[in-house]
Enzyme design. Structure first.
Site, PDB file in Angstrom:
ATOM      1  N   ASP A 246       0.852  -1.199   0.000  1.00  0.00           N
ATOM      2  CA  ASP A 246       0.000   0.000   0.000  1.00  0.00           C
ATOM      3  C   ASP A 246       0.881   1.240   0.000  1.00  0.00           C
ATOM      4  O   ASP A 246       2.115   1.152   0.087  1.00  0.00           O
ATOM      5  CB  ASP A 246      -0.952  -0.005   1.221  1.00  0.00           C
ATOM      6  CG  ASP A 246      -2.292   0.658   0.904  1.00  0.00           C
ATOM      7  OD1 ASP A 246      -2.291   1.831   0.490  1.00  0.00           O
ATOM      8  OD2 ASP A 246      -3.336   0.012   1.077  1.00  0.00           O
ATOM      9  N   HIS A 291     -12.782  -1.032  -8.435  1.00  0.00           N
ATOM     10  CA  HIS A 291     -13.920  -0.107  -8.555  1.00  0.00           C
ATOM     11  C   HIS A 291     -13.516   1.356  -8.380  1.00  0.00           C
ATOM     12  O   HIS A 291     -14.301   2.250  -8.646  1.00  0.00           O
ATOM     13  CB  HIS A 291     -15.049  -0.499  -7.585  1.00  0.00           C
ATOM     14  CG  HIS A 291     -14.666  -0.382  -6.144  1.00  0.00           C
ATOM     15  ND1 HIS A 291     -15.337  -1.039  -5.144  1.00  0.00           N
ATOM     16  CD2 HIS A 291     -13.669   0.300  -5.531  1.00  0.00           C
ATOM     17  CE1 HIS A 291     -14.785  -0.744  -3.990  1.00  0.00           C
ATOM     18  NE2 HIS A 291     -13.777   0.066  -4.195  1.00  0.00           N
TER      19      HIS A 291
END
Ligand code: SAM
Length: 376
Positions: A246, A291
């Site tokens: 991340d 998404h």
């Protein structure tokens, strides 16, 4: 036309009132009704509850009756007086202190999503997000960190929302996201990350066990955030290790607040998944990542994953062998149970069609799982 004699618009009437239910749940949580009842350890009258939450008696009585109707509260009669207690579901999911509390998600739905959805008609008409109308700030205003965050990150519930996000909301620029993280206080970061966690506490196990992932020993969770899904993997598969990949600030907060060093099977890797080399792995997880990005960016990311994934044999559908590289993509899909293979038709987001050999399993819960194999 004229309705048939036995016709009754059950669904339409339910849809018309759906928002009343949401708002009843939101307000009861925000006022602390369920927390007060949990702490009391006995049924309380409307008067006691209204005093404890600092609200009007009349309003509280109405809210409690609605919650009882929604089966979130039990009612008890005591000498002609009605008293209330939490149902098991309310006590487990709607109280702030519960380890699987949905409180943060509910607060987010109430304070952010609900306001935006008020302008859905305008959003469709104009083809753009309505942050300006809802909050008086442009979604590009980075200093409105929480709002921006919700623009960029938050996983929304169904395809319609997915569509709206993809088309108008999420330009998905890493730099923008990094700047958003940068302007957030540590407290806001932790809160947001807890919110990300809350759903995986409830259905993460179903997602990671939807397929037998035991052949994959080295797992990399791209955009793995606070490690909720990584923890689900290490508990379901005792032989695996998971690297959480991340952005640097997220890794730092996650290390500090969410994944202790005692958890030897979870490690971190800071980086930008569009630019930096991905750690080697035989399974990459992309949970609620696609998404957030445009189709072009999704293809870019999936192509990078495909290139990195180890092994490369064609895995037999449903049966995986060690060394078969794969990517697991838990996303909102449907919830009618059952299993599908290669059926990325109506429900499955278009992105998945671009991965060869995908299998799709429905969990019956809020997130389903799509597994893509690398084919040679
Ligand atoms: N996978 C987690 C889950 O399902 O709870 C978090 C999903 S959250 C919607 C998106 C995550 O992707 C965030 O943790 C964010 O920091 C991370 N992210 C966004 N852009 C990234 C990038 N370019 N490189 C690495 N991580 C990124």
């Amino acid at each position: 036309g004229k309705p048939a004699a036995d016709m009754y618009p059950k669904k339409i009437l339910e849809y018309m009132e759906g928002f009343l239910i949401s708002k009843t749940v939101f307000s009861s949580c925000e006022l602390g009704v369920f927390d007060v009842l949990l702490a009391a350890e006995r049924p309380l009258s409307a008067e006691e509850i209204s005093q404890a939450i600092g609200a009007s008696l009349d309003g509280t009585e109405r809210l409690l009756a609605a919650c009882a109707g929604l089966q979130l509260l039990n009612t008890h009669r005591d000498n002609g007086q009605v008293c209330y207690s939490n149902t098991e579901q309310a006590s487990v999911y709607l109280t702030r202190s519960s380890p699987v509390s949905l409180y943060q998600s509910i607060q987010y739905s109430s304070r952010t999503i609900y306001l935006c959805w008020h302008y859905l008609t305008d959003a469709v008409r104009e083809g753009r997000n309505q942050y300006e109308k809802a909050f008086g700030v442009s979604s590009n205003d980075l200093f409105q960190a929480l709002y921006s965050l919700s623009v960029i990150l938050f996983p929304l519930k169904n395809q319609l929302v997915g569509f709206i996000r993809r088309q108008w909301v999420c330009e998905g620029e890493t730099e923008r996201q990094q700047r958003v993280w940068a302007v957030m206080s540590d407290e806001e970061m932790v809160k947001f990350m807890q919110l990300m966690n809350s759903i995986w506490n409830i259905c993460g196990k179903d997602v990671v066990t939807a397929f037998d992932l035991s052949p994959f020993k080295i797992i990399c969770d791209l955009g793995g955030c606070s490690g909720a899904l990584a923890k689900q993997c290490t508990s379901a598969y005792p032989e695996c290790t998971v690297t959480i990949f991340d952005l640097p600030k997220v890794v730092c907060t996650s290390r500090e607040h969410f994944v202790t060093e005692a958890n030897k099977r979870i490690t971190f890797h800071e980086g930008d998944f569009f630019k930096d080399p991905l750690p080697e792995a035989d399974l990459y997880i992309l949970a609620r990542i696609l998404h957030d990005w445009t189709d072009a960016r999704c293809i870019e990311l999936l192509t990078r994953v495909r290139r990195c994934v180890a092994g490369g044999g064609v895995a037999p559908r449903g049966r995986l062998r060690p060394g078969d590289g794969a990517a697991l993509l838990p996303e909102h899909a449907g919830a009618d149970g059952g299993e599908r293979e290669d059926s990325c038709s109506v429900r499955c987001p278009a992105d998945y069609r671009r991965i060869h050999g995908t299998q799709h399993r429905l969990t019956g819960k809020i997130y389903d799982a799509v597994l893509g194999h690398k084919e040679t």
